[in-house]
Design a protein around this motif. Structure first.
Motif, PDB file in Angstrom:
ATOM      1  N   GLU A  31       1.128   4.124  -2.874  1.00 51.21           N
ATOM      2  CA  GLU A  31       0.828   5.504  -2.514  1.00 51.21           C
ATOM      3  C   GLU A  31       1.967   6.437  -2.937  1.00 51.21           C
ATOM      4  O   GLU A  31       1.736   7.528  -3.473  1.00 51.21           O
ATOM      5  N   HIS A  84     -15.138  -3.195  -4.531  1.00 57.10           N
ATOM      6  CA  HIS A  84     -14.333  -2.938  -5.723  1.00 57.10           C
ATOM      7  C   HIS A  84     -15.162  -2.236  -6.793  1.00 57.10           C
ATOM      8  O   HIS A  84     -14.706  -1.263  -7.413  1.00 57.10           O
ATOM      9  N   CYS A 110      -6.538   4.613  -8.624  1.00 59.74           N
ATOM     10  CA  CYS A 110      -6.133   6.015  -8.605  1.00 59.74           C
ATOM     11  C   CYS A 110      -4.951   6.255  -9.541  1.00 59.74           C
ATOM     12  O   CYS A 110      -4.874   7.294 -10.201  1.00 59.74           O
ATOM     13  N   ASP A 160     -15.812   1.338  -5.903  1.00 57.55           N
ATOM     14  CA  ASP A 160     -14.618   2.153  -6.139  1.00 57.55           C
ATOM     15  C   ASP A 160     -14.454   2.479  -7.620  1.00 57.55           C
ATOM     16  O   ASP A 160     -14.082   3.602  -7.985  1.00 57.55           O
ATOM     17  N   ASN A 218       0.825  -1.206   0.000  1.00 51.45           N
ATOM     18  CA  ASN A 218       0.000   0.000   0.000  1.00 51.45           C
ATOM     19  C   ASN A 218       0.861   1.259   0.000  1.00 51.45           C
ATOM     20  O   ASN A 218       0.582   2.222  -0.724  1.00 51.45           O
ATOM     21  N   ARG A 255      -7.953   0.095  -4.636  1.00 54.99           N
ATOM     22  CA  ARG A 255      -8.316   1.511  -4.724  1.00 54.99           C
ATOM     23  C   ARG A 255      -7.125   2.360  -5.151  1.00 54.99           C
ATOM     24  O   ARG A 255      -7.256   3.275  -5.967  1.00 54.99           O
ATOM     25  N   ARG A 256      -5.945   2.069  -4.626  1.00 56.76           N
ATOM     26  CA  ARG A 256      -4.754   2.835  -5.006  1.00 56.76           C
ATOM     27  C   ARG A 256      -4.358   2.565  -6.454  1.00 56.76           C
ATOM     28  O   ARG A 256      -3.902   3.472  -7.157  1.00 56.76           O
ATOM     29  N   GLU A 266      -7.438  -7.461  -1.514  1.00 51.94           N
ATOM     30  CA  GLU A 266      -7.358  -6.321  -0.602  1.00 51.94           C
ATOM     31  C   GLU A 266      -7.883  -5.073  -1.304  1.00 51.94           C
ATOM     32  O   GLU A 266      -7.299  -4.596  -2.278  1.00 51.94           O
ATOM     33  N   LYS A 267      -9.005  -4.546  -0.790  1.00 50.75           N
ATOM     34  CA  LYS A 267      -9.660  -3.419  -1.447  1.00 50.75           C
ATOM     35  C   LYS A 267      -8.803  -2.158  -1.416  1.00 50.75           C
ATOM     36  O   LYS A 267      -8.847  -1.348  -2.344  1.00 50.75           O
ATOM     37  N   ARG A 268      -7.989  -1.970  -0.379  1.00 48.44           N
ATOM     38  CA  ARG A 268      -7.158  -0.770  -0.305  1.00 48.44           C
ATOM     39  C   ARG A 268      -6.113  -0.754  -1.421  1.00 48.44           C
ATOM     40  O   ARG A 268      -5.818   0.289  -1.994  1.00 48.44           O
ATOM     41  N   ILE A 269      -5.559  -1.927  -1.737  1.00 46.07           N
ATOM     42  CA  ILE A 269      -4.610  -2.013  -2.842  1.00 46.07           C
ATOM     43  C   ILE A 269      -5.311  -1.709  -4.159  1.00 46.07           C
ATOM     44  O   ILE A 269      -4.800  -0.974  -4.998  1.00 46.07           O
TER      45      ILE A 269
END
Length: 789
Positions: free
Chosen positions: A6, A129, A72, A132, A2, A68-69, A63-66
């Motif tokens: 970022e 997902h 982006c 997002d 992550n 999402r990045r 992993e949703k955070r991965i």
């Protein structure tokens, strides 16, 4: 991971801003004319960043955070003109992989439910997902409306074949990325709407069955009440978000069309402001050319006796090239069903909505449509009596064109089920409607000939037709394993079953004997009913996404030796030898012609289910306004008339919802009304000011509708939240006119003990009730008091 993503995103954002600010950070390269730093970063993005994102697909799934990045990063690469100009092929691959493929999975509901990955048994959920993705798409098309047109230009047109300079051809066929993205968004919105409708109808059936003395219970499934509620709410979120994305895409095309069509349209479209901000709570009635004595246009005028012809005066359907529309309809039928295809052809003015015209068209072109899908279409019915009669007329017109004169019942049924271009659907109610129509037509042709039709009425034909189908299945299609020791139906069993019924007692035994022997000797060859999964066509599963990584990486390696440049509107104008405004207008027109049937379909679906669930209708209204604006602005007659018709349907629905109809409305009756006739004339006028005036009226009226829809949906949410605390609270949702006002504490003196007892009261628009929590669980209602008696 992550943190690495970022930092990578931060670097790309910072470098893009600096490069755009100074126009390149190093002196130009003498060979390419570009700065050395730009070439260096483009190389890094193409060779390292893009393969890195594709290689982390599995991690992004888990992993949703991965995820999402990574989204982006893809969005930032698209937004930056510097990055976009050097990474055309890579961006096409990333958007196709992370946006289109994930949306093509269909609605991912139940956020707390996990899906198993076959490779190693790891669990994950994809509801977040998809939300997002939709959030990123909204930001992408909202930031710059012209991005939609640029996507269509670079990935849906073959501009490279027209160029003679720096624009190099992409390998293979056209990507059709813009069209596939629109298709995935519209399909997602429609599938979510179908899920919501099914959940609400099942819930209402369950609530009604609790007060019914009948022993028949509604069908149950494996989902608990909590899961069903989660499915409904997650489907609402996905549908609302996807409709907002579609509205932004159509808005972007409308702005591009307006900008290139003159000052009047450009000023009008930009004056409408943000798509989610209705300018007024009340309708404004605007006047065109008041000083010239023109009449006031109002969308609330009454009906007139004047009839409007189906074909507009300036468009003759026989003169238009309908082959393209028919080919489009074939594609719609294979992916979305024959009903959507017919709706498209009616909207395109290729067909009239008359039942006989539709039935004739189906008979003439039955070979081009899937036979199982045709059977499902013929078995359709409506909600109210008018719609049911409409579908009955289509069915009767289709079957009545077949002659059963002089045929025995078994021969007629064999001909009907095997040589008329359709297969019986799997749903019992649809089979019932089709066989009932067959019975009517057979009796009409052969009544009076007792040797062929020894029946006093069509009811006996209907009964015997069903019995023959069951006999044919029992004798020739039931597998030995499925019988589980049961014997085939004998002649005596067949006759006993028929003559034992109230309607079959008078049928001669000899006729039944010959019927049995005929089916036993010559079976009716029917395909298996209900086994075709049209809903799964075109969908992907999670393993398809994982398998696509290898193919995408291979494609990237094949493209490594090329340097594809992203085409701008100026370059497109240069290639086509026209101004940038003309090029934008032509592209907006082409994009609309290729995708408008998707917008039309999603609006129709929303209107059909609006009586069950209003959430999302605000965005649907936006889609309708902007789609109609494009048709008016670019002078597209088929699209203009189609979306005007949907505007009329929306107005009829609003009048029904607000209680202005005392009976079920005629949803096509608006074509006879004065407001529609005047709008139709204004939207087709040669004078641009007249067309702008019509669109301004439509927008103002639609703003008032959206404001009312917003308050209605908000009140429904408040009502749902309030009754969630009550036992059997769902029963209070049955009245669509009921609204929630407030709740609070109430102290009541007990008539039995004289003590003061604390309650919670709930005040609605038509009643007040008070309840009290006793033990664990929800509050129990003690009394209801009607406010208007």
């Amino acid at each position: 991971k992550n943190l690495s993503l970022e930092l990578l995103l931060h670097f790309i954002e910072y470098w893009s801003d600096e490069a755009e600010a100074v126009g390149g950070m190093d002196p130009p390269n003498t060979h390419s004319g570009r700065s050395l730093s730009t070439d260096t970063l483009a190389f890094a993005v193409r060779r390292m960043v893009v393969p890195c994102l594709l290689g982390n697909t599995k991690a992004a799934l888990l992993e949703k955070r991965i995820f999402r990045r990574m989204l982006c990063i893809v969005t930032e690469l698209w937004r930056s003109p510097v990055n976009r100009s050097h990474c055309k092929a890579e961006l096409g691959i990333l958007i196709d992989h992370f946006y289109v493929h994930f949306l093509q999975l269909g609605p991912q509901l139940l956020p707390d439910r996990k899906f198993s990955l076959k490779a190693d048994g790891v669990d994950f959920s994809l509801h977040g997902h998809q939300l997002d993705i939709l959030r990123e798409l909204k930001g992408l098309f909202m930031s710059d409306p012209h991005d939609a047109l640029l996507m269509f230009l670079n990935y849906d047109t073959d501009i490279s074949t027209e160029s003679s300079g720096s624009l190099q051809p992409m390998p293979g066929t056209k990507w059709k990325l813009f069209q596939r993205l629109c298709s995935a968004l519209c399909a997602l919105a429609e599938q979510c709407g179908e899920t919501i409708t099914q959940q609400i109808e099942e819930h209402r059936a369950k609530v009604n069955s609790e007060d019914d003395t009948a022993t028949t219970e509604p069908p149950s499934d494996d989902l608990s009440n909590e899961d069903k509620s989660a499915v409904r709410e997650s489907a609402r979120k996905l549908r609302t978000a996807s409709l907002e994305c579609i509205a932004l895409i159509v808005r972007a095309l409308a702005i591009s069309a307006g900008t290139s069509s003159g000052r009047q349209f450009s000023a009008l479209f930009f004056s409408w402001g943000d798509i989610d901000a209705p300018p007024s709570d009340k309708p404004k009635l605007l006047t065109y050319g008041e000083e010239k004595g023109d009449r006031l246009l109002t969308l609330f005028k009454g009906k007139t006796d004047q009839l409007v012809p189906f074909e507009s005066s300036g468009a003759d359907s026989t003169e238009r090239n309908s082959s393209q529309e028919f080919d489009t309809a074939i594609g719609i039928a294979s992916k979305q069903g024959l009903k959507k295809a017919i709706d498209y052809l009616v909207a395109s003015r290729v067909l009239t909505p008359a039942p006989r015209s539709i039935a004739t068209f189906l008979r003439m072109h039955k070979a081009r449509f899937d036979s199982a899908e045709l059977g499902r279409y013929l078995g359709e019915t409506g909600i109210d009596s008018a719609e049911k009669e409409y579908w009955n007329s289509i069915r009767h017109s289709f079957v009545r064109a077949i002659s059963f004169l002089g045929m025995t019942l078994d021969d007629a049924l064999r001909h009907f089920l095997t040589h008329c271009g359709f297969h019986l659907p799997g749903e019992a109610q649809k089979i019932d409607r089709i066989i009932n129509t067959f019975a009517e037509c057979f009796f009409e042709d052969n009544a009076g000939d007792v040797s062929i039709c020894p029946f006093p009425s069509e009811d006996e034909v209907y009964l015997l037709s069903f019995a023959v189908i069951l006999l044919n299945t029992d004798l020739h299609k039931a597998s030995e394993r499925g019988r589980r020791g049961k014997k085939k139906m004998t002649k005596q069993d067949f006759i006993a079953n028929i003559r034992g019924s109230s309607q079959g007692g008078n049928i001669p035994k000899d006729y039944l004997y010959s019927l049995y022997e005929s089916i036993e000797r010559r079976p009716i060859v029917l395909d298996d009913m209900g086994e075709l999964d049209v809903d799964g066509e075109g969908k992907r599963d999670i393993n398809d996404i994982l398998n696509n990584v290898q193919g995408a990486e291979s494609l990237l390696r094949g493209l490594a030796v090329h340097d594809f440049e992203f085409a701008t509107m100026e370059e497109a104008a240069k290639v086509r030898n026209c101004s940038a405004e003309t090029a934008a207008q032509e592209l907006a027109k082409s994009a609309t012609e290729k995708t408008w049937h998707l917008w039309y379909s999603v609006i129709s679906t929303c209107l059909e289910t609006a009586h069950l669930d209003l959430q999302g209708m605000e965005s649907c209204a936006d889609i309708l306004v902007y789609a109609l604006s494009i048709g008016v602005c670019l002078d597209l007659p088929a699209q203009r008339v189609a979306f005007l018709g949907q505007l009329g349907r929306l107005k009829s629905f609003e009048e029904l919802r607000q209680g202005r109809w005392v009976q079920a409305p005629d949803y096509e009756g608006f074509r006879k009304e004065e407001w529609y006739l005047e709008l139709e004339e204004a939207c087709a006028a040669a004078n641009k000011d007249r067309r702008v005036w019509a669109l301004r009226n439509i927008r103002e009226w639609m703003s008032s509708v959206q404001s009312d829809l917003f308050h209605t949906v908000k009140n429904k949410a408040d009502l749902t939240k309030a009754i969630a605390e009550l036992e059997s609270g769902d029963t209070f949702l049955q009245d669509p006119a009921r609204s929630f006002i407030r709740s609070g504490s109430l102290t009541k003196k007990s008539g039995r003990t004289g003590r003061m007892v604390e309650y919670v009261f709930f005040l609605f628009s038509d009643l007040i009730l008070y309840a009290r929590k006793e033990g664990e669980g929800k509050m129990k209602i003690h009394e209801e008091l009607a406010l208007h008696q």
